[in-house]
Write a protein that holds these residues in place. Sequence first.
Motif, short mmCIF file in Angstrom:
data_model
loop_
_atom_site.label_atom_id
_atom_site.label_comp_id
_atom_site.label_asym_id
_atom_site.label_seq_id
_atom_site.Cartn_x
_atom_site.Cartn_y
_atom_site.Cartn_z
N GLN A 604 -22.32 -9.14 9.91
CA GLN A 604 -22.82 -10.16 8.99
C GLN A 604 -22.07 -10.06 7.68
O GLN A 604 -21.89 -8.98 7.12
CB GLN A 604 -24.32 -9.94 8.76
N GLY A 605 -21.58 -11.22 7.18
CA GLY A 605 -20.89 -11.25 5.91
C GLY A 605 -21.86 -11.22 4.73
O GLY A 605 -23.07 -11.34 4.89
N ASN A 606 -21.29 -11.07 3.55
CA ASN A 606 -22.09 -10.95 2.33
C ASN A 606 -21.50 -11.86 1.25
O ASN A 606 -20.44 -11.56 0.68
CB ASN A 606 -22.09 -9.49 1.86
N PRO A 607 -22.14 -13.01 0.97
CA PRO A 607 -21.58 -13.94 -0.03
C PRO A 607 -21.62 -13.39 -1.45
O PRO A 607 -21.05 -14.01 -2.37
CB PRO A 607 -22.48 -15.17 0.11
N ASN A 608 -22.25 -12.25 -1.66
CA ASN A 608 -22.31 -11.65 -2.99
C ASN A 608 -21.13 -10.73 -3.28
O ASN A 608 -21.07 -10.13 -4.36
CB ASN A 608 -23.62 -10.87 -3.16
N LEU A 609 -20.22 -10.60 -2.33
CA LEU A 609 -19.08 -9.70 -2.54
C LEU A 609 -18.22 -10.16 -3.71
O LEU A 609 -17.97 -11.36 -3.89
CB LEU A 609 -18.22 -9.63 -1.29
N ARG A 610 -17.78 -9.22 -4.49
CA ARG A 610 -16.84 -9.46 -5.59
C ARG A 610 -15.48 -8.87 -5.23
O ARG A 610 -15.39 -7.94 -4.43
CB ARG A 610 -17.35 -8.80 -6.88
N PRO A 611 -14.39 -9.39 -5.81
CA PRO A 611 -13.08 -8.77 -5.57
C PRO A 611 -13.05 -7.33 -6.05
O PRO A 611 -13.72 -6.96 -7.02
CB PRO A 611 -12.11 -9.65 -6.37
N ALA A 612 -12.28 -6.53 -5.36
CA ALA A 612 -12.04 -5.15 -5.79
C ALA A 612 -10.67 -5.07 -6.46
O ALA A 612 -9.75 -5.81 -6.11
CB ALA A 612 -12.10 -4.21 -4.59
N PHE A 613 -10.55 -4.19 -7.43
CA PHE A 613 -9.29 -4.02 -8.17
C PHE A 613 -8.82 -2.57 -8.05
O PHE A 613 -9.64 -1.64 -7.96
CB PHE A 613 -9.47 -4.39 -9.64
N SER A 614 -7.51 -2.40 -8.06
CA SER A 614 -6.97 -1.05 -7.93
C SER A 614 -5.80 -0.85 -8.88
O SER A 614 -5.11 -1.80 -9.27
CB SER A 614 -6.51 -0.79 -6.49
N ASN A 615 -5.56 0.40 -9.25
CA ASN A 615 -4.38 0.83 -9.98
C ASN A 615 -3.69 1.90 -9.12
O ASN A 615 -4.34 2.84 -8.65
CB ASN A 615 -4.76 1.41 -11.34
N ALA A 616 -2.39 1.73 -8.92
CA ALA A 616 -1.67 2.62 -8.01
C ALA A 616 -0.39 3.13 -8.64
O ALA A 616 0.29 2.42 -9.38
CB ALA A 616 -1.36 1.90 -6.71
N PHE A 617 -0.08 4.39 -8.33
CA PHE A 617 1.15 5.04 -8.78
C PHE A 617 1.89 5.58 -7.56
O PHE A 617 1.27 6.06 -6.61
CB PHE A 617 0.85 6.20 -9.75
N ASP A 618 3.22 5.50 -7.60
CA ASP A 618 4.03 5.95 -6.47
C ASP A 618 5.28 6.64 -7.00
O ASP A 618 6.03 6.06 -7.79
CB ASP A 618 4.41 4.75 -5.59
N LEU A 619 5.51 7.88 -6.58
CA LEU A 619 6.68 8.65 -6.98
C LEU A 619 7.50 8.96 -5.73
O LEU A 619 7.00 9.59 -4.80
CB LEU A 619 6.27 9.95 -7.66
N GLY A 620 8.76 8.47 -5.68
CA GLY A 620 9.57 8.62 -4.48
C GLY A 620 10.86 9.36 -4.74
O GLY A 620 11.38 9.42 -5.86
N TYR A 621 11.40 9.91 -3.65
CA TYR A 621 12.67 10.64 -3.72
C TYR A 621 13.49 10.29 -2.48
O TYR A 621 12.96 10.28 -1.35
CB TYR A 621 12.44 12.15 -3.77
N LEU A 622 14.77 9.98 -2.67
CA LEU A 622 15.68 9.65 -1.58
C LEU A 622 16.94 10.52 -1.68
O LEU A 622 17.50 10.69 -2.76
CB LEU A 622 16.09 8.17 -1.67
N LYS A 623 17.36 11.02 -0.52
CA LYS A 623 18.59 11.82 -0.46
C LYS A 623 19.32 11.50 0.83
O LYS A 623 18.72 11.50 1.91
CB LYS A 623 18.25 13.32 -0.51
N ARG A 624 20.62 11.18 0.71
CA ARG A 624 21.45 10.91 1.87
C ARG A 624 22.52 11.99 1.99
O ARG A 624 23.18 12.34 1.01
CB ARG A 624 22.13 9.54 1.75
N TRP A 625 22.68 12.52 3.20
CA TRP A 625 23.80 13.38 3.52
C TRP A 625 24.71 12.62 4.48
O TRP A 625 24.45 11.44 4.79
CB TRP A 625 23.32 14.68 4.17
N GLY A 626 25.72 13.24 4.99
CA GLY A 626 26.64 12.53 5.87
C GLY A 626 25.97 11.90 7.07
O GLY A 626 26.22 10.75 7.41
#
Length: 836
Positions: A604-626
């Motif tokens: 059953q759905g809920n017409p009282n639902l409100r949007p949810a909000f998020s804050n996200a952080f992402d730290l990445g590292y890339l390394k290529r060898w031969g």
Amino acid sequence: MHRIIIPILFLTLSIFQGTAQQQQKPITITGKVVDSDSGQPLEYATFVLQSAENPDQVTGGITDLSGNFEVEASPGTYNISVEFISYKTYSLQGQTYNSDTNLGSITLSPDVAQLAEVEVVGEKTTVEVRLDKKIYNIGKDLTTSGATISDALSNVPSVNVDIDGAISLRGNENVRILINGKPSALAGFGSTEALQQLPADAIEKVEVITSPSARYDAEGTAGILNIVLKREKTLGFNGSVNVYAGHPTNGGITANANLRTDKFNFFTTIGYRYREGPGNGFFDTRYFDPRQDAFLDSIAYDRNIEDRNYDRINRGINTNFGMEYFFNKQSSITASYFFRGGSDEDLTTNANDYLLANNPQVGTTRSELETEKDKTHQISLNYINRFDEDGQVLTADFQYAVDSEEQNGFISEPVRYNNTDNTDINIPREETYETQDQTEYLIQSDYVLPFGEDSQFEAGYRGNFENEVTDYRLLQENASGILELNVNQTNIFDYTQNVHALYSQYGSKFGAFNFLLGLRMESTQLKGKIESELTEEELQEEFSFPIDTDFDNTYTGLFPTVNLIYEFSETENVSLGYNRRINRPRGWFLNPFPSRSSRTNIFQGNPNLRPAFSNAFDLGYLKRWGKMTLTSSVYYQRETDAFQRVQEQVFITGPGGSQVEVVRNIPFNLATNNRTGAELGLLYNPFKWLRLNGSLNFFKFSLDGEFNGVDYSQSNNSWFGRFSSKVTLPGKIDWQTNAFYRGASDEVQGRSDGILSINLAFSKDLLNDNATISLNVQDLLNSRKRSSFTTTDFYDQNSEFQWRQRQIRVSFIYRINEQKKRGRPGRQEDYEEGQF
């Protein structure tokens, strides 16, 4: 790359030729460069004229869309050379030209040695890393031949497609699906069902955007999956046909064709598929207190064992055709039409055994036949103008899509045995009729303005307007054996979502440091109107929570994005991303009228639902060898007002006004959700004949919230990993193995066990590499099953569910004027979203 730049240098040098030569009347050298095998024109081939008397005097040019070249020069004697990447150089020495000359057609032959090199490089560049996304080229994935887009996504790192077809990114199901950078009916209206019907052969690459820039929708707290479809760039006619069949019974055909001239590009894809998808399920529910069931005429039981079998038949046809018109080399307009039609039949047979103190009381066999017919039409227009070679680009898009679905359900549950004194047990029949009509408009414009060589400004607008009308009717058998309308459940739900978005972003590069800063504003209107014979007060009493039958809510938010990259070298970098996102509830999450997955379980759905909000952080590292590429990242996300499904024990009105006890699944803005994780990917090519690819994703989330006095706070750790190997066996047979494992995890009300799945594929090229035959085995061990334990305040449940059993499929692809491993440069680099 130098072969593209050389003609520009030649033209520059020609300005400084000797004075005596300038005083001569110039002549024109023309001709055409074509492929020796197919006769197709070669675009961007390099034509060079070098003076035989003075080798420092050089001029030349580049072939156009039709392979033609035209070069002005002074009369004299020249050495000629024609070059094109992956082809042998054509050359003639000591040619004298004193007047305009047409050299006719010059044929170039493929350079086999260079082609082999190109193939190896192609394997190494399977993963591309940009400021705001990772790009996975899945065209070389053998296991996707004859499969669906949904199957193909299950092989993409960071992505998981569960046994129900639900798609998640890093374990989070709130992921936004785009087609070619835009919302599209091809991906379904807020669901993933369409992706389970479209062929994977149409995909060129998948962009995993875990830190989206401001260009992209703010929708999807997990991020975005952008599915980029294939579009041929070479001149002339080309195409392919893919025919496949397998067990359990499935088969289909997909054909595509492309005809390109210097002014037009015509393209079309058409496919038909038939699939039978047997599945099964087992549910053992133990109630803490005995219960009475109105349908079982007050028979008491404290345990219900359900043994389910699913027999599904899916038939579908899809077609896409369009035309691109080139005004000139800088601008073009594309118009396309897409159609998808389906006719499905799902038969669920559910053997129920009701027990009291482990003594069988009553046995029934519930049979539910659901038929579904759906049609989707989409018209798209795209205009692109590349103002100059510096990258100044303007694009404008318009999409209009309509979708209609008709679902009918026929439910009966005859008694198999009865060990009670009551001989009048009769479970009434049910029939459901549901239609959904959906309409979507999309208007979008984007502008890119470069500053110098290393900076770029971008701005744009997107308007997305959706409307969905659901008409649902429930008929139930009364005491006289006549089907009558259940007015408490019958309803019409009219839902509208309108989103206006404006964005701008600026990116630049300072030495080894790259950044992309953006801000997006989105205004969302969520409207819903419920038509029912019940009043608002009666609905609230029926569903036991406040309901607004005519709501109109508007939300406006700012969504900043930051993406940074520092390059230690060309093969090593570190990246940091931040973004704010939104999770809007879809129409079926808002519709308060229940859908009946079984007689005693409803959503059953809920017409009282409100949007949810998020804050996200992402730290990445890339390394290529031969021969190795390493990608890794750690991430953190905090989502507020997150909506989660909870299970409750409630009563609904049944036939004759009887009160029927059911388990209700309903979403609420339940909690704050904190998610932390890390992922690691490794691509290794130790030999030309061996390619290894593996990834591991670990995540932890914690919920903090309560509902109706029940504390749903919890913490959970889970992980999933995948491994892929591709081996070239003797006889040039390719063998690929894909393995996936999802670890056990704690849920809001229980725990799920781990899931293992292994896919195999073998392929062999035939007919001078113009054809490929392949064998594909999905879920080799038949182990892709979801086993879980659920506990609530009123029952415990053990369950096992398998959406689809092991499948074996054979496919045959034949290519017309398409080279499987030879790449030819296109007319011009297509403008790509977020390419900076």
